[in-house]
Write a protein that holds these residues in place. Structure first.
Motif, short mmCIF file in Angstrom:
data_model
loop_
_atom_site.label_atom_id
_atom_site.label_comp_id
_atom_site.label_asym_id
_atom_site.label_seq_id
_atom_site.Cartn_x
_atom_site.Cartn_y
_atom_site.Cartn_z
N VAL A 419 -3.00 -6.62 8.26
CA VAL A 419 -4.26 -7.23 7.84
C VAL A 419 -5.34 -6.15 7.67
O VAL A 419 -6.06 -6.12 6.68
CB VAL A 419 -4.72 -8.29 8.85
N ALA A 420 -5.41 -5.26 8.66
CA ALA A 420 -6.40 -4.19 8.59
C ALA A 420 -6.16 -3.29 7.38
O ALA A 420 -7.10 -2.89 6.68
CB ALA A 420 -6.35 -3.37 9.88
N LYS A 421 -4.91 -2.96 7.12
CA LYS A 421 -4.57 -2.07 6.01
C LYS A 421 -4.86 -2.73 4.67
O LYS A 421 -5.32 -2.07 3.72
CB LYS A 421 -3.08 -1.69 6.11
N THR A 422 -4.60 -4.03 4.57
CA THR A 422 -4.87 -4.76 3.33
C THR A 422 -6.36 -4.84 3.06
O THR A 422 -6.81 -4.62 1.93
CB THR A 422 -4.26 -6.17 3.41
N LEU A 423 -7.15 -5.14 4.09
CA LEU A 423 -8.60 -5.18 3.93
C LEU A 423 -9.15 -3.81 3.55
O LEU A 423 -10.08 -3.71 2.74
CB LEU A 423 -9.25 -5.67 5.22
N ALA A 424 -8.57 -2.76 4.13
CA ALA A 424 -9.06 -1.40 3.87
C ALA A 424 -8.84 -0.99 2.41
O ALA A 424 -9.57 -0.14 1.89
CB ALA A 424 -8.36 -0.41 4.80
N PRO A 475 -7.10 -1.40 15.19
CA PRO A 475 -5.67 -1.53 14.87
C PRO A 475 -5.13 -0.25 14.24
O PRO A 475 -5.83 0.42 13.46
CB PRO A 475 -5.62 -2.69 13.88
N ASP A 476 -3.90 0.08 14.57
CA ASP A 476 -3.24 1.26 14.01
C ASP A 476 -2.66 0.91 12.64
O ASP A 476 -1.58 0.33 12.55
CB ASP A 476 -2.14 1.72 14.96
N GLN A 477 -3.39 1.25 11.59
CA GLN A 477 -2.98 0.85 10.24
C GLN A 477 -1.67 1.48 9.80
O GLN A 477 -1.01 0.98 8.88
CB GLN A 477 -4.09 1.17 9.24
N GLY A 480 1.25 -0.91 9.69
CA GLY A 480 1.22 -2.07 8.81
C GLY A 480 1.66 -1.77 7.39
O GLY A 480 1.92 -0.63 7.01
N VAL A 481 1.73 -2.83 6.60
CA VAL A 481 2.04 -2.73 5.18
C VAL A 481 0.94 -3.44 4.41
O VAL A 481 0.26 -4.32 4.94
CB VAL A 481 3.41 -3.36 4.83
N ILE A 482 0.75 -3.06 3.16
CA ILE A 482 -0.23 -3.72 2.32
C ILE A 482 0.35 -5.03 1.81
O ILE A 482 1.45 -5.06 1.23
CB ILE A 482 -0.65 -2.80 1.15
#
Length: 516
Positions: A419-424, A475-477, A480-482
């Motif tokens: 979620v964090a990576k997608t928002l970023a 969160p450790d991006q 994660g995945v986009i």
């Protein structure tokens, strides 16, 4: 002329039969999810299980039905349809004991096994109809291709019509259990007509007694079937004030007078909670969201996606913010007004967020997305494409706040990191706040903006700064995945979360509260 009329009549009753049984297959398949979802959640696992079981049962029915038809076993089409009707009628009666039996198997296996037990027998019998119909329609090998194609074409058309009729008319008007009962009785009545029309192949003296016995037993069992839902009441501390089946699930308002709280529930998820005495919001994560206007003073217009009981919209009113609410389920919106005293301060929009967002103009100073409960994941709302749609509706200093339920795992949880990576990828600035510090399983509020989000701003008092700092996480991006419309494995990432949430709900309410 008489021969032509006779041939037409023979074909007509056969096509009518396969049309109706084809419709019955899809009704059972779609209704299956509605009986399972309140207990196991409306997740991808439920749909996967129901579709898989339907295909397995039909395949077995085609195979066994073909062999029986060729061997001329003295079981006619009428008996098969009567059996399918009888077995369909039993499904609501068996639902509670089967779900309770499979609960220890866990989310995935429990879903599949319960679906297998409940729906295989009736679908298996309906699968046998096709081969028998082909046998009856084929007078010689020369016509076997045409007969087979016609039979299965008409059956498929019946499935299409049954799906449309169920989705567009029956679901909004009639409960799932009542539809199952009506479908079972309808198939039994159809069996009497089929017995008459196939009397040249199977004598009435053979087929009619079997159909009559099944019909009589069904009528005798009918009071038990219709009353079965009344015997699954859970803890007497809980009283159901409102319940209705909507297009999207089983909506309920449940009170606990002893503990002084009222819940708004959709299937097995809690989407709103308040005290009965004062109507105060009882969901802690919503307190975090309602502090957000302090971070960006001057907010005037907000959008709440996932209205629920409407508490966040009412809290924003205290800041002078007009809030448009977007809720997919009109029954939820109705329950919020009637039982949680929700009064809209802006437009009330009913529909799916991805579609409705495209119609909105904005700009909004604050957009809150509160659709990711502990239950199923509407994953299409959390992709790069969806987030960009929200970004396009923001004012220059606007904020998007997204509530997400997950395990923390020191910030290394894959779903949380995704979620964090997608928002970023969409927003240059974001922070993440935890609802209840020091708890592993939690609500996380992501705050994203085109401008820096500063929890140390001069206009914040020291206590509020400390309040935000206590909840700040990173969160450790890299874990994660986009998430995109093309590839979104979020639901599979959240399997453990779904099982944990369900376990918490069962411990809180008891299993019987989630059986229709």
């Amino acid at each position: 002329m008489k021969q032509s009329i006779h041939n037409f009549t023979n074909r007509a009753w056969l096509y009518c039969t396969v049309f109706l049984t084809g419709a019955a297959v899809m009704v059972i398949e779609l209704l299956g999810t509605r009986l399972i979802a309140p207990f196991y959640g409306a997740s991808l696992y439920v749909w996967t299980s129901v579709i898989s079981v339907t295909l397995i049962a039909l395949a077995l029915g085609y195979f066994v039905g073909g062999r029986w038809a060729d061997r001329s076993i003295r079981v006619g089409l009428a008996t098969i349809i009567a059996l399918s009707g009888f077995l369909t009628l039993l499904v609501p009666w068996l639902t509670a004991p089967v779900l309770l039996m499979t609960d220890p198997m866990g989310l995935r296996m429990g879903t599949f096994i319960s679906t297998l037990i409940l729906f295989t027998p009736s679908l298996f019998m309906l699968g046998m109809v096709g081969p028998f119909a082909v046998k009856l329609a084929t007078s010689s090998l020369d016509g076997v291709g045409t007969s087979t194609g016609s039979i299965y074409a008409v059956s498929t058309v019946g499935s299409v019509i049954g799906t449309l009729f169920l989705g567009f008319y029956l679901f909004p008007q009639v409960g799932s259990r009542e539809i199952f009962v009506g479908l079972g009785l309808g198939l039994l009545v159809l069996a009497f007509g089929v017995a008459y029309f196939e009397r040249k192949q199977i004598k009435l003296a053979v087929s009619l007694p079997a159909v009559a016995v099944l019909f009589t037993v069904s009528i005798l069992l009918l009071p038990l079937v219709t009353d079965s839902s009344k015997h699954t009441a859970g803890d007497s501390n809980y009283q159901t004030r409102f319940e209705r089946e909507s297009l999207y699930g089983w909506v309920r308002v449940v009170d606990n007078d002893k503990e002084n709280f009222r819940l708004l529930m959709m299937d097995a998820s809690t989407i709103g909670a308040a005290s009965i005495s004062h109507g105060e919001n009882a969901l802690s994560y919503q307190e975090v969201v309602t502090h957000l206007p302090i971070l960006a003073p001057g907010m005037q217009h907000a959008l709440l996606i996932g209205q629920g009981a409407g508490h966040m919209a009412m809290a924003l009113k205290q800041f002078g913010i007009e809030t448009d609410t977007l809720e997919i389920d009109p029954v939820v919106a109705e329950a919020a007004r009637a039982y949680f005293d929700f009064t809209p301060t802006g437009k009330t929009i009913i529909g799916d967020a991805r579609y409705k967002i495209r119609k909105l103009k904005g700009p909004y100073d604050l957009i809150i997305m509160d659709v990711f409960t502990g239950g199923s994941e509407p994953v299409h709302l959390l992709t790069v494409e969806s987030i960009r749609q929200l970004q396009s509706l923001l004012s220059d200093n606007g904020i998007v706040a997204l509530n997400f339920v997950a395990f923390y795992e020191n910030g290394r949880n894959t779903a949380l990191a995704s979620v964090a990576k997608t928002l970023a990828l969409v927003f240059p600035h974001q922070i993440a706040l935890i609802s209840e510090p020091d708890r592993e399983f939690n609500d996380f509020i992501f705050v994203a903006s085109n401008q820096p989000v500063n929890i140390n701003a001069n206009h914040l008092n020291p206590l509020l700064r400390q309040w935000f700092k206590q909840r700040l996480i990173v969160p450790d991006q890299t874990q994660g995945v986009i998430l995109t419309d093309n590839l979104n494995p979020l639901e599979s990432m959240q399997t453990r979360k779904a099982e944990q949430y369900r376990s918490m709900m069962v411990d809180f309410f008891g299993l019987n509260q989630f059986i229709r």
